[in-house]
Design an enzyme around this catalytic site. Structure first.
Site, PDB file in Angstrom:
ATOM      1  N   PRO A 206       0.790  -1.225   0.000  1.00  0.00           N
ATOM      2  CA  PRO A 206       0.000   0.000   0.000  1.00  0.00           C
ATOM      3  C   PRO A 206       0.827   1.282   0.000  1.00  0.00           C
ATOM      4  O   PRO A 206       1.886   1.352   0.618  1.00  0.00           O
ATOM      5  CB  PRO A 206      -0.837  -0.109   1.275  1.00  0.00           C
ATOM      6  CG  PRO A 206      -0.114  -1.070   2.139  1.00  0.00           C
ATOM      7  CD  PRO A 206       0.574  -2.016   1.214  1.00  0.00           C
ATOM      8  N   ASN A 207       0.304   2.238  -0.718  1.00  0.00           N
ATOM      9  CA  ASN A 207       0.817   3.609  -0.823  1.00  0.00           C
ATOM     10  C   ASN A 207       2.097   3.740  -1.629  1.00  0.00           C
ATOM     11  O   ASN A 207       2.561   4.855  -1.863  1.00  0.00           O
ATOM     12  CB  ASN A 207       1.001   4.242   0.568  1.00  0.00           C
ATOM     13  CG  ASN A 207      -0.307   4.314   1.313  1.00  0.00           C
ATOM     14  OD1 ASN A 207      -1.301   4.797   0.774  1.00  0.00           O
ATOM     15  ND2 ASN A 207      -0.332   3.801   2.524  1.00  0.00           N
TER      16      ASN A 207
ATOM     17  N   ARG B 141       4.961  11.114  -2.088  1.00  0.00           N
ATOM     18  CA  ARG B 141       4.684  10.851  -0.682  1.00  0.00           C
ATOM     19  C   ARG B 141       5.957  10.940   0.149  1.00  0.00           C
ATOM     20  O   ARG B 141       6.899  10.178  -0.061  1.00  0.00           O
ATOM     21  CB  ARG B 141       4.093   9.443  -0.555  1.00  0.00           C
ATOM     22  CG  ARG B 141       3.896   8.988   0.842  1.00  0.00           C
ATOM     23  CD  ARG B 141       3.425   7.541   0.862  1.00  0.00           C
ATOM     24  NE  ARG B 141       3.342   7.098   2.234  1.00  0.00           N
ATOM     25  CZ  ARG B 141       3.773   5.932   2.647  1.00  0.00           C
ATOM     26  NH1 ARG B 141       4.293   5.065   1.818  1.00  0.00           N
ATOM     27  NH2 ARG B 141       3.661   5.609   3.915  1.00  0.00           N
TER      28      ARG B 141
ATOM     29  N   TYR C  80      11.092   8.606   1.685  1.00  0.00           N
ATOM     30  CA  TYR C  80      11.053   7.610   0.611  1.00  0.00           C
ATOM     31  C   TYR C  80      11.774   8.033  -0.664  1.00  0.00           C
ATOM     32  O   TYR C  80      11.890   7.239  -1.594  1.00  0.00           O
ATOM     33  CB  TYR C  80       9.593   7.255   0.287  1.00  0.00           C
ATOM     34  CG  TYR C  80       8.868   6.691   1.480  1.00  0.00           C
ATOM     35  CD1 TYR C  80       9.165   5.416   1.954  1.00  0.00           C
ATOM     36  CD2 TYR C  80       7.914   7.440   2.154  1.00  0.00           C
ATOM     37  CE1 TYR C  80       8.517   4.896   3.058  1.00  0.00           C
ATOM     38  CE2 TYR C  80       7.260   6.921   3.259  1.00  0.00           C
ATOM     39  CZ  TYR C  80       7.560   5.654   3.708  1.00  0.00           C
ATOM     40  OH  TYR C  80       6.928   5.140   4.806  1.00  0.00           O
TER      41      TYR C  80
ATOM     42  N   ASN D 256       7.948  -5.826  -1.181  1.00  0.00           N
ATOM     43  CA  ASN D 256       7.891  -4.678  -0.284  1.00  0.00           C
ATOM     44  C   ASN D 256       6.456  -4.602   0.225  1.00  0.00           C
ATOM     45  O   ASN D 256       5.588  -4.033  -0.437  1.00  0.00           O
ATOM     46  CB  ASN D 256       8.291  -3.384  -0.993  1.00  0.00           C
ATOM     47  CG  ASN D 256       8.317  -2.205  -0.040  1.00  0.00           C
ATOM     48  OD1 ASN D 256       7.751  -2.251   1.046  1.00  0.00           O
ATOM     49  ND2 ASN D 256       8.961  -1.127  -0.457  1.00  0.00           N
TER      50      ASN D 256
ATOM     51  N   ALA E  76       3.349  -0.926   4.775  1.00  0.00           N
ATOM     52  CA  ALA E  76       2.791  -0.909   6.135  1.00  0.00           C
ATOM     53  C   ALA E  76       2.237  -2.261   6.569  1.00  0.00           C
ATOM     54  O   ALA E  76       2.183  -2.550   7.769  1.00  0.00           O
ATOM     55  CB  ALA E  76       1.714   0.160   6.236  1.00  0.00           C
TER      56      ALA E  76
ATOM     57  N   GLU F  88      12.529  -9.622   1.289  1.00  0.00           N
ATOM     58  CA  GLU F  88      11.743  -8.487   1.759  1.00  0.00           C
ATOM     59  C   GLU F  88      12.562  -7.216   1.540  1.00  0.00           C
ATOM     60  O   GLU F  88      13.750  -7.176   1.875  1.00  0.00           O
ATOM     61  CB  GLU F  88      11.437  -8.689   3.243  1.00  0.00           C
ATOM     62  CG  GLU F  88      10.662  -7.589   3.905  1.00  0.00           C
ATOM     63  CD  GLU F  88      10.457  -7.848   5.398  1.00  0.00           C
ATOM     64  OE1 GLU F  88       9.988  -6.918   6.067  1.00  0.00           O
ATOM     65  OE2 GLU F  88      10.775  -8.952   5.900  1.00  0.00           O
TER      66      GLU F  88
ATOM     67  N   HIS G 224      12.555  -2.816   1.839  1.00  0.00           N
ATOM     68  CA  HIS G 224      11.963  -1.563   2.311  1.00  0.00           C
ATOM     69  C   HIS G 224      12.861  -0.413   1.868  1.00  0.00           C
ATOM     70  O   HIS G 224      14.091  -0.509   1.978  1.00  0.00           O
ATOM     71  CB  HIS G 224      11.832  -1.550   3.832  1.00  0.00           C
ATOM     72  CG  HIS G 224      10.933  -2.620   4.339  1.00  0.00           C
ATOM     73  ND1 HIS G 224       9.570  -2.519   4.277  1.00  0.00           N
ATOM     74  CD2 HIS G 224      11.212  -3.835   4.869  1.00  0.00           C
ATOM     75  CE1 HIS G 224       9.039  -3.626   4.764  1.00  0.00           C
ATOM     76  NE2 HIS G 224      10.016  -4.452   5.125  1.00  0.00           N
TER      77      HIS G 224
ATOM     78  N   ARG H  66      13.105   3.953  12.450  1.00  0.00           N
ATOM     79  CA  ARG H  66      11.859   4.728  12.461  1.00  0.00           C
ATOM     80  C   ARG H  66      11.055   4.413  13.724  1.00  0.00           C
ATOM     81  O   ARG H  66      11.591   3.902  14.694  1.00  0.00           O
ATOM     82  CB  ARG H  66      11.082   4.431  11.187  1.00  0.00           C
ATOM     83  CG  ARG H  66      11.891   4.893   9.948  1.00  0.00           C
ATOM     84  CD  ARG H  66      11.139   4.784   8.674  1.00  0.00           C
ATOM     85  NE  ARG H  66       9.939   5.605   8.711  1.00  0.00           N
ATOM     86  CZ  ARG H  66       8.921   5.460   7.865  1.00  0.00           C
ATOM     87  NH1 ARG H  66       8.972   4.518   6.936  1.00  0.00           N
ATOM     88  NH2 ARG H  66       7.859   6.225   7.945  1.00  0.00           N
TER      89      ARG H  66
END
Length: 147
Positions: A11-12, A19, A24, A75, A78, A99, A101, A108
């Site tokens: 998502p996103n 964003r 990012y 990825n 969230a 995985e 990111h 974070r």
């Protein structure tokens, strides 16, 4: 089976470049897709590149990869921190998964430090922005070709 990798994005990530560029970066998801396709092609592989904001659709693609791909770069965004279903799906398909990111999730907010995907993944790359996808392709292809 052909030398195909699935690159799945949660998502996103469709909003990359717009964003929170301080976190990012300015690279768009389309830019990342092109980088992945170029890297894979240079290694003799092909990429199926997808993004969804919907958990169930991502699970469907993980399951689909079982028939059409030799591995997955994922990825989960969230959903990393909430989706036991992703871990179950990855374990069910028995494909190697890396995985990825863009940001360093460990630098974070504390809720981002836990991943439900990592225990089922071959490896994790985080904090290297778009370059992480390219490194994931190299690592996954190396793993598959040496198996």
């Amino acid at each position: 089976m052909t030398n195909t990798l699935y690159v799945l994005n949660g998502p996103n990530l469709n909003l990359l470049g717009l964003r929170e560029p301080g976190i990012y970066g300015a690279t768009t998801l389309k830019d990342i897709e092109e980088m992945c396709k170029e890297k894979a092609a240079a290694m003799g592989w092909s990429i199926v590149f997808r993004q969804s904001n919907h958990e169930g659709e991502l699970i469907d693609w993980i399951q689909e990869a079982r028939e059409y791909a030799r591995g997955i770069i994922f990825n989960p965004a969230a959903y990393t921190h909430t989706s036991v279903a992703f871990q179950d799906a990855i374990r069910a398909v028995s494909l190697p998964v890396i995985e990825v990111h863009l940001s360093n999730i460990h630098a974070r907010e504390s809720f981002r430090h836990h991943s439900y995907v990592s225990p089922a993944a071959l490896g994790v790359i985080c904090g290297l922005n778009a370059k992480g996808y390219v490194l994931a392709i190299e690592a996954l292809v190396d793993h598959l070709e040496s198996a």
